[in-house]
Design an enzyme around this catalytic site. Structure first.
Site, mmCIF file in Angstrom:
data_model
loop_
_atom_site.group_PDB
_atom_site.id
_atom_site.type_symbol
_atom_site.label_atom_id
_atom_site.label_comp_id
_atom_site.label_asym_id
_atom_site.label_seq_id
_atom_site.Cartn_x
_atom_site.Cartn_y
_atom_site.Cartn_z
ATOM 1 N N SER A 55 44.539 44.674 36.430
ATOM 2 C CA SER A 55 44.892 44.009 37.679
ATOM 3 C C SER A 55 43.606 43.766 38.440
ATOM 4 C CB SER A 55 45.826 44.862 38.538
ATOM 5 O OG SER A 55 47.126 44.853 38.019
ATOM 6 N N GLU A 62 38.421 31.159 51.272
ATOM 7 C CA GLU A 62 39.642 30.386 51.498
ATOM 8 C C GLU A 62 40.914 31.187 51.217
ATOM 9 O OE1 GLU A 62 36.125 27.990 50.311
ATOM 10 O OE2 GLU A 62 37.167 29.659 49.360
ATOM 11 N N SER A 63 40.853 32.461 50.889
ATOM 12 C CA SER A 63 41.941 33.421 50.692
ATOM 13 C C SER A 63 41.684 34.274 49.452
ATOM 14 C CB SER A 63 43.328 32.785 50.674
ATOM 15 O OG SER A 63 44.313 33.794 50.830
ATOM 16 N N HIS A 68 47.208 39.876 36.874
ATOM 17 C CA HIS A 68 47.803 41.088 36.308
ATOM 18 C C HIS A 68 48.093 40.776 34.850
ATOM 19 C CE1 HIS A 68 48.289 42.375 40.456
ATOM 20 N NE2 HIS A 68 48.822 41.186 40.663
ATOM 21 N N CYS A 83 43.598 28.088 51.262
ATOM 22 C CA CYS A 83 43.722 27.154 52.372
ATOM 23 C C CYS A 83 42.588 26.146 52.239
ATOM 24 C CB CYS A 83 43.662 27.878 53.716
ATOM 25 S SG CYS A 83 42.161 28.807 53.997
#
Length: 121
Positions: A55, A62-63, A68, A83
Protein backbone atom coordinates in the site's frame (compact mmCIF):
# COMPACT_ATOMS: atom_id res chain seq x y z
CA UNK A 1 -20.28 24.73 -12.96
CA UNK A 2 -16.91 23.16 -12.40
CA UNK A 3 -15.57 20.30 -10.29
CA UNK A 4 -13.14 20.91 -7.47
CA UNK A 5 -11.67 17.42 -7.71
CA UNK A 6 -11.27 14.66 -10.26
CA UNK A 7 -11.36 11.13 -8.85
CA UNK A 8 -9.96 8.39 -11.08
CA UNK A 9 -10.45 4.79 -9.93
CA UNK A 10 -8.21 2.27 -11.66
CA UNK A 11 -8.88 -1.44 -11.12
CA UNK A 12 -6.05 -3.46 -12.63
CA UNK A 13 -6.93 -7.13 -13.05
CA UNK A 14 -4.71 -9.95 -14.27
CA UNK A 15 -1.50 -8.13 -13.37
CA UNK A 16 1.98 -9.56 -13.55
CA UNK A 17 2.51 -11.16 -10.12
CA UNK A 18 6.05 -9.84 -9.64
CA UNK A 19 5.01 -6.25 -10.38
CA UNK A 20 2.72 -6.30 -7.31
CA UNK A 21 5.39 -7.24 -4.74
CA UNK A 22 8.23 -4.70 -4.60
CA UNK A 23 7.36 -1.48 -2.73
CA UNK A 24 10.43 0.32 -4.10
CA UNK A 25 9.57 -0.43 -7.72
CA UNK A 26 5.89 0.37 -7.14
CA UNK A 27 6.90 3.69 -5.54
CA UNK A 28 8.93 4.58 -8.63
CA UNK A 29 6.06 3.55 -10.93
CA UNK A 30 3.58 5.68 -9.00
CA UNK A 31 5.91 8.69 -8.88
CA UNK A 32 6.42 8.24 -12.63
CA UNK A 33 2.63 8.26 -13.13
CA UNK A 34 2.30 11.46 -11.09
CA UNK A 35 4.96 13.18 -13.17
CA UNK A 36 3.43 11.95 -16.43
CA UNK A 37 0.08 13.49 -15.48
CA UNK A 38 1.80 16.82 -14.83
CA UNK A 39 1.62 16.78 -11.03
CA UNK A 40 4.16 18.20 -8.59
CA UNK A 41 5.34 15.40 -6.25
CA UNK A 42 5.81 16.62 -2.67
CA UNK A 43 6.10 13.32 -0.76
CA UNK A 44 5.42 9.58 -0.64
CA UNK A 45 4.91 6.69 1.77
CA UNK A 46 4.85 2.95 0.98
CA UNK A 47 4.43 -0.16 3.11
CA UNK A 48 4.93 -3.87 2.34
CA UNK A 49 2.65 -6.33 4.09
CA UNK A 50 3.60 -9.85 5.18
CA UNK A 51 3.55 -12.19 3.39
CA UNK A 52 2.99 -9.79 0.48
CA UNK A 53 1.10 -6.82 -0.88
CA UNK A 54 1.91 -3.13 -0.95
CA UNK A 55 0.00 0.00 0.00
CA UNK A 56 1.31 3.43 -0.76
CA UNK A 57 0.59 7.05 -1.45
CA UNK A 58 2.23 9.75 -3.49
CA UNK A 59 1.36 13.19 -2.19
CA UNK A 60 1.19 15.79 -4.92
CA UNK A 61 0.61 19.53 -4.70
CA UNK A 62 -2.69 18.85 -6.46
CA UNK A 63 -3.81 16.14 -3.90
CA UNK A 64 -2.68 12.46 -4.02
CA UNK A 65 -2.33 9.10 -5.72
CA UNK A 66 -2.81 5.81 -3.83
CA UNK A 67 -2.15 2.15 -4.63
CA UNK A 68 -3.00 -1.14 -2.93
CA UNK A 69 -1.85 -4.49 -4.35
CA UNK A 70 -3.10 -8.03 -3.85
CA UNK A 71 -0.50 -10.26 -5.54
CA UNK A 72 -2.40 -13.42 -4.60
CA UNK A 73 -5.27 -12.19 -6.82
CA UNK A 74 -3.20 -10.47 -9.51
CA UNK A 75 -4.96 -7.20 -8.64
CA UNK A 76 -3.99 -3.59 -7.99
CA UNK A 77 -6.35 -0.78 -6.99
CA UNK A 78 -5.10 2.70 -7.86
CA UNK A 79 -6.75 6.03 -7.08
CA UNK A 80 -5.90 9.49 -8.40
CA UNK A 81 -7.54 12.41 -6.63
CA UNK A 82 -6.51 15.66 -8.25
CA UNK A 83 -7.52 19.28 -8.55
CA UNK A 84 -6.57 21.62 -11.33
CA UNK A 85 -7.37 21.60 -15.01
CA UNK A 86 -3.96 20.59 -16.33
CA UNK A 87 -3.78 16.96 -15.17
CA UNK A 88 -3.40 14.36 -17.95
CA UNK A 89 -4.83 11.29 -16.23
CA UNK A 90 -4.73 9.20 -19.41
CA UNK A 91 -0.94 9.33 -19.67
CA UNK A 92 -0.64 8.29 -16.04
CA UNK A 93 -3.08 5.39 -16.09
CA UNK A 94 -1.73 4.06 -19.39
CA UNK A 95 1.71 4.03 -17.76
CA UNK A 96 0.37 2.07 -14.77
CA UNK A 97 -1.51 -0.44 -16.92
CA UNK A 98 1.78 -1.22 -18.64
CA UNK A 99 3.80 -1.02 -15.41
CA UNK A 100 1.63 -3.63 -13.66
CA UNK A 101 1.14 -5.67 -16.83
CA UNK A 102 -2.65 -5.59 -16.43
CA UNK A 103 -4.49 -7.61 -19.05
CA UNK A 104 -7.89 -6.36 -17.89
CA UNK A 105 -7.97 -2.74 -16.63
CA UNK A 106 -11.12 -0.87 -15.64
CA UNK A 107 -11.03 2.95 -15.39
CA UNK A 108 -13.74 5.04 -13.72
CA UNK A 109 -13.75 8.86 -13.61
CA UNK A 110 -15.83 10.79 -11.12
CA UNK A 111 -16.06 14.54 -10.56
CA UNK A 112 -16.32 15.72 -6.94
CA UNK A 113 -17.26 19.00 -5.33
CA UNK A 114 -19.25 20.62 -8.11
CA UNK A 115 -19.42 24.37 -7.71
CA UNK A 116 -21.37 27.07 -9.49
CA UNK A 117 -19.03 29.85 -10.64
CA UNK A 118 -21.22 32.42 -8.82
CA UNK A 119 -20.29 30.76 -5.51
CA UNK A 120 -16.70 31.93 -5.91
CA UNK A 121 -17.60 35.59 -5.53
Amino acid sequence: MYALLDLVLIDLYECDHESLLDAGKIREGMIGAAKLMGAEVVGHSFHTFKPWGVSGTVTIAESHLAVHTWPEYGFAAVTFETCGQRMDHRRAYRHLIEFFGSKSPKITLQKRGFMDSSERE
